[in-house]
Design a protein around this motif. Sequence first.
Motif, PDB file in Angstrom:
ATOM      1  N   ALA A  86       0.834  -1.203   0.000  1.00  0.00           N
ATOM      2  CA  ALA A  86       0.000   0.000   0.000  1.00  0.00           C
ATOM      3  C   ALA A  86       0.868   1.252   0.000  1.00  0.00           C
ATOM      4  CB  ALA A  86      -0.916   0.005   1.224  1.00  0.00           C
ATOM      5  N   GLY A  87       0.248   2.370  -0.375  1.00  0.00           N
ATOM      6  CA  GLY A  87       0.906   3.668  -0.275  1.00  0.00           C
ATOM      7  C   GLY A  87       1.936   3.908  -1.363  1.00  0.00           C
ATOM      8  N   PRO A  88       2.645   5.031  -1.267  1.00  0.00           N
ATOM      9  CA  PRO A  88       3.686   5.360  -2.243  1.00  0.00           C
ATOM     10  C   PRO A  88       5.020   4.755  -1.826  1.00  0.00           C
ATOM     11  CG  PRO A  88       3.485   7.141  -0.681  1.00  0.00           C
ATOM     12  CD  PRO A  88       2.492   6.078  -0.242  1.00  0.00           C
ATOM     13  N   THR A  89       6.019   4.888  -2.672  1.00  0.00           N
ATOM     14  CA  THR A  89       7.401   4.685  -2.236  1.00  0.00           C
ATOM     15  C   THR A  89       8.142   5.995  -2.454  1.00  0.00           C
ATOM     16  OG1 THR A  89       8.194   3.880  -4.381  1.00  0.00           O
ATOM     17  CG2 THR A  89       7.369   2.241  -2.809  1.00  0.00           C
ATOM     18  N   PHE A  90       9.092   6.284  -1.579  1.00  0.00           N
ATOM     19  CA  PHE A  90       9.917   7.490  -1.675  1.00  0.00           C
ATOM     20  C   PHE A  90      11.346   7.067  -2.009  1.00  0.00           C
ATOM     21  CE2 PHE A  90       7.292  10.408   1.385  1.00  0.00           C
ATOM     22  CZ  PHE A  90       6.247  10.376   0.488  1.00  0.00           C
ATOM     23  N   GLU A  91      11.840   7.541  -3.130  1.00  0.00           N
ATOM     24  CA  GLU A  91      13.185   7.199  -3.588  1.00  0.00           C
ATOM     25  C   GLU A  91      14.104   8.391  -3.360  1.00  0.00           C
ATOM     26  OE1 GLU A  91      13.398   4.131  -4.360  1.00  0.00           O
ATOM     27  OE2 GLU A  91      11.244   3.761  -4.529  1.00  0.00           O
ATOM     28  N   PRO A  92      15.061   8.280  -2.438  1.00  0.00           N
ATOM     29  CA  PRO A  92      15.860   9.451  -2.048  1.00  0.00           C
ATOM     30  C   PRO A  92      16.780   9.944  -3.157  1.00  0.00           C
ATOM     31  CG  PRO A  92      16.711   7.444  -1.031  1.00  0.00           C
ATOM     32  CD  PRO A  92      15.428   7.065  -1.693  1.00  0.00           C
ATOM     33  N   ILE A  93      16.850  11.273  -3.252  1.00  0.00           N
ATOM     34  CA  ILE A  93      17.810  11.947  -4.135  1.00  0.00           C
ATOM     35  C   ILE A  93      19.037  12.349  -3.314  1.00  0.00           C
ATOM     36  CG2 ILE A  93      18.176  13.987  -5.588  1.00  0.00           C
ATOM     37  CD1 ILE A  93      15.122  13.918  -6.153  1.00  0.00           C
ATOM     38  N   ASP A  94      18.749  12.905  -2.149  1.00  0.00           N
ATOM     39  CA  ASP A  94      19.779  13.267  -1.177  1.00  0.00           C
ATOM     40  C   ASP A  94      19.127  13.153   0.202  1.00  0.00           C
ATOM     41  OD1 ASP A  94      18.260  15.577  -0.742  1.00  0.00           O
ATOM     42  OD2 ASP A  94      19.523  16.865  -1.977  1.00  0.00           O
ATOM     43  N   PRO A  95      19.755  13.550   1.288  1.00  0.00           N
ATOM     44  CA  PRO A  95      19.145  13.357   2.615  1.00  0.00           C
ATOM     45  C   PRO A  95      17.821  14.077   2.830  1.00  0.00           C
ATOM     46  CG  PRO A  95      21.507  13.711   2.840  1.00  0.00           C
ATOM     47  CD  PRO A  95      21.174  13.992   1.404  1.00  0.00           C
ATOM     48  N   VAL A  96      17.443  15.047   1.980  1.00  0.00           N
ATOM     49  CA  VAL A  96      16.212  15.801   2.222  1.00  0.00           C
ATOM     50  C   VAL A  96      15.215  15.724   1.071  1.00  0.00           C
ATOM     51  CG1 VAL A  96      17.346  17.413   3.798  1.00  0.00           C
ATOM     52  CG2 VAL A  96      17.235  17.958   1.358  1.00  0.00           C
ATOM     53  N   ARG A  97      15.604  15.221  -0.088  1.00  0.00           N
ATOM     54  CA  ARG A  97      14.715  15.199  -1.251  1.00  0.00           C
ATOM     55  C   ARG A  97      14.470  13.765  -1.706  1.00  0.00           C
ATOM     56  NH1 ARG A  97      18.604  19.196  -2.356  1.00  0.00           N
ATOM     57  NH2 ARG A  97      17.794  21.346  -2.388  1.00  0.00           N
ATOM     58  N   THR A 129      22.338   7.130  -8.105  1.00  0.00           N
ATOM     59  CA  THR A 129      23.156   7.362  -6.916  1.00  0.00           C
ATOM     60  C   THR A 129      22.434   8.347  -6.009  1.00  0.00           C
ATOM     61  OG1 THR A 129      24.384   9.155  -7.980  1.00  0.00           O
ATOM     62  CG2 THR A 129      25.319   6.933  -8.135  1.00  0.00           C
ATOM     63  N   VAL A 130      22.643   8.197  -4.717  1.00  0.00           N
ATOM     64  CA  VAL A 130      22.028   9.097  -3.733  1.00  0.00           C
ATOM     65  C   VAL A 130      23.137   9.931  -3.118  1.00  0.00           C
ATOM     66  CG1 VAL A 130      20.674   9.252  -1.617  1.00  0.00           C
ATOM     67  CG2 VAL A 130      20.213   7.410  -3.253  1.00  0.00           C
ATOM     68  N   ALA A 131      22.972  11.245  -3.190  1.00  0.00           N
ATOM     69  CA  ALA A 131      23.984  12.147  -2.642  1.00  0.00           C
ATOM     70  C   ALA A 131      24.041  12.010  -1.124  1.00  0.00           C
ATOM     71  CB  ALA A 131      23.685  13.584  -3.034  1.00  0.00           C
ATOM     72  N   ASP A 132      25.266  11.997  -0.577  1.00  0.00           N
ATOM     73  CA  ASP A 132      25.442  11.892   0.870  1.00  0.00           C
ATOM     74  C   ASP A 132      25.040  13.176   1.591  1.00  0.00           C
ATOM     75  OD1 ASP A 132      26.395   9.307   0.688  1.00  0.00           O
ATOM     76  OD2 ASP A 132      28.468   9.963   0.411  1.00  0.00           O
ATOM     77  N   GLU A 133      25.211  14.300   0.915  1.00  0.00           N
ATOM     78  CA  GLU A 133      24.872  15.601   1.478  1.00  0.00           C
ATOM     79  C   GLU A 133      23.810  16.271   0.620  1.00  0.00           C
ATOM     80  OE1 GLU A 133      26.079  16.466   4.284  1.00  0.00           O
ATOM     81  OE2 GLU A 133      27.668  14.959   4.469  1.00  0.00           O
ATOM     82  N   LYS A 134      23.114  17.226   1.209  1.00  0.00           N
ATOM     83  CA  LYS A 134      22.093  17.956   0.463  1.00  0.00           C
ATOM     84  C   LYS A 134      22.721  18.612  -0.763  1.00  0.00           C
ATOM     85  CE  LYS A 134      18.908  21.850   0.821  1.00  0.00           C
ATOM     86  NZ  LYS A 134      18.413  22.963   1.665  1.00  0.00           N
ATOM     87  N   ILE A 135      22.068  18.406  -1.927  1.00  0.00           N
ATOM     88  CA  ILE A 135      22.556  18.996  -3.168  1.00  0.00           C
ATOM     89  C   ILE A 135      22.275  20.499  -3.141  1.00  0.00           C
ATOM     90  CG2 ILE A 135      22.321  19.030  -5.682  1.00  0.00           C
ATOM     91  CD1 ILE A 135      21.455  16.080  -5.489  1.00  0.00           C
TER      92      ILE A 135
END
Length: 400
Positions: free
Chosen positions: A196-207, A286-292
Amino acid sequence: MLASKRILLGITGGIAAYKTTFLTRLLIKAGAEVRIVMTQSAGQFVSPLTLATLSKNEVLTDFIKEEEGSTNWNNHVELGLWADLMIIAPATANTLSKMASGTCDNLLLAVYLSAKCPVFFAPAMDLDMYRHPSTKSSIEKLQSFGNILIPAESGELASGLEGEGRMAEPETIVARIQEELSSRLPWRGKNVLITAGPTFEPIDPVRFIGNHSSGKMGFALAHEAAQRGAAVTLVTGPTSQETSHPGIQCLRVNTAQQMLDTALEHLEAADIVIGAAAVSDYRPATVADEKIKKSEDHLSLDLVKNPDIIHSLSKRRKPGQFFLGFALETEKEAEHARAKLSRKGLDAIVLNSLRDKGAGFGGDTNKISFIDKNSELTPFALKEKSEVARDILDEIDRRL
C-alpha cells in the motif's frame, strides 16, 4: 470481532441480572452498539436507568410506551431485524421453557421470535433447576433451533449451595461470542499480503522522488480482509494512515526495494497477494550523501528502473496463490490494464482512471473496474474506498 456490531441484550428476572451491567460495559468497550430489552421482573434485580446510561440507549420493557399523552409501539419485528446478534442473559428456567415452546407473552420473547440473527443464551438458576430434565430439554431444543448455548458455570449460588448453575461471567460471554463469530468468518485461516501507499526514492538526505498516493485504498483492503477473518500483512510506504486492527501486521518501508524485500519475506505464507501500492517507477542511480546545493539553472538526475513488485512476487508464486494488481490509467484504460494483467502474470487487476471524477490518489472515494484473467470486466460505480474494498474482495471470493 464486535466492533460496529449491533447487539440486542435480553435480560430476564434472575439475581444474575446484576452482571449485565458489566456485560453491557464490555460490549460497548469492544465497539458494539447495544440495545437492551428486559422483562418486567428483570427490573427488580437491575436498574433500567443504569443500563440505559451504560448503553446510551433507552431500555425497553413493554410493547407499548406512553409518555406526555402520546402512545408509541416498541416494534419487536424492527428490533429483531436491526440486530447482528442477540444475547439472552441471564436466561432463567422460565424463559428457556417459553423460548423452546414458542410462548410469546412479553416483549423480549417477541423480539427473540422475530430475530433473524444468531442468538446466544446464558442460563442462570439454582443447581437442581439446571439439572432438571425439563431445563435440559429446553436447552437441547433451543440448540436444535441453531441458538448458541453459553453454559452455566459451577460455583456458589444465590441459594448458598455450591454447584452448576451460575451464569457465565461477562468476560466469558464476550469471549465465547467472539470465538463463535470468528469461526463463521469466510476468510478465517487465510493469509493476505497487501502492499500500500507510495514509495519514496531518495535523491539526497532531504529530497526524494515520490507520488501522491495516500495509502487509503490499501489500508481499506487490509481492514476488510481482516474483518473477514484473514491474517493480514500490510507492507506500506510512507503514509499518515494508521490501523489498530489486531488482525493486521503493519510493516512500514520507504523505498521500492525495501517494499519488495519485505514482501518477499512474507510471500510464501500468503494465500492472496494484493499489490495496491503506487510504486515509483524509477529511482536515482546514486544518492547524494549531502544535500545537493542549488547552483545551476538545471539539474540532471540519472534514473534507473525500480523493480516491478507485483510482477516480481507473481514470478515466485506457489500453486493456489491468488495475485491481484492495480492499474491507474489515463487513456485506453481497459486495453492497458488487460496488457498489464497478462504481462505480470496476475489472476486479476483493478482498473481505475484519473479521468473519472472522484477516483485516483488522495480522496476517500474510488471508481473501479475488476478484470480477471479471462478478460471478464466488471465495472462498479463511484463509492467510498471502504465499500470499494468490499467489492474487490467479493470479486476475489467468487474466483477462489
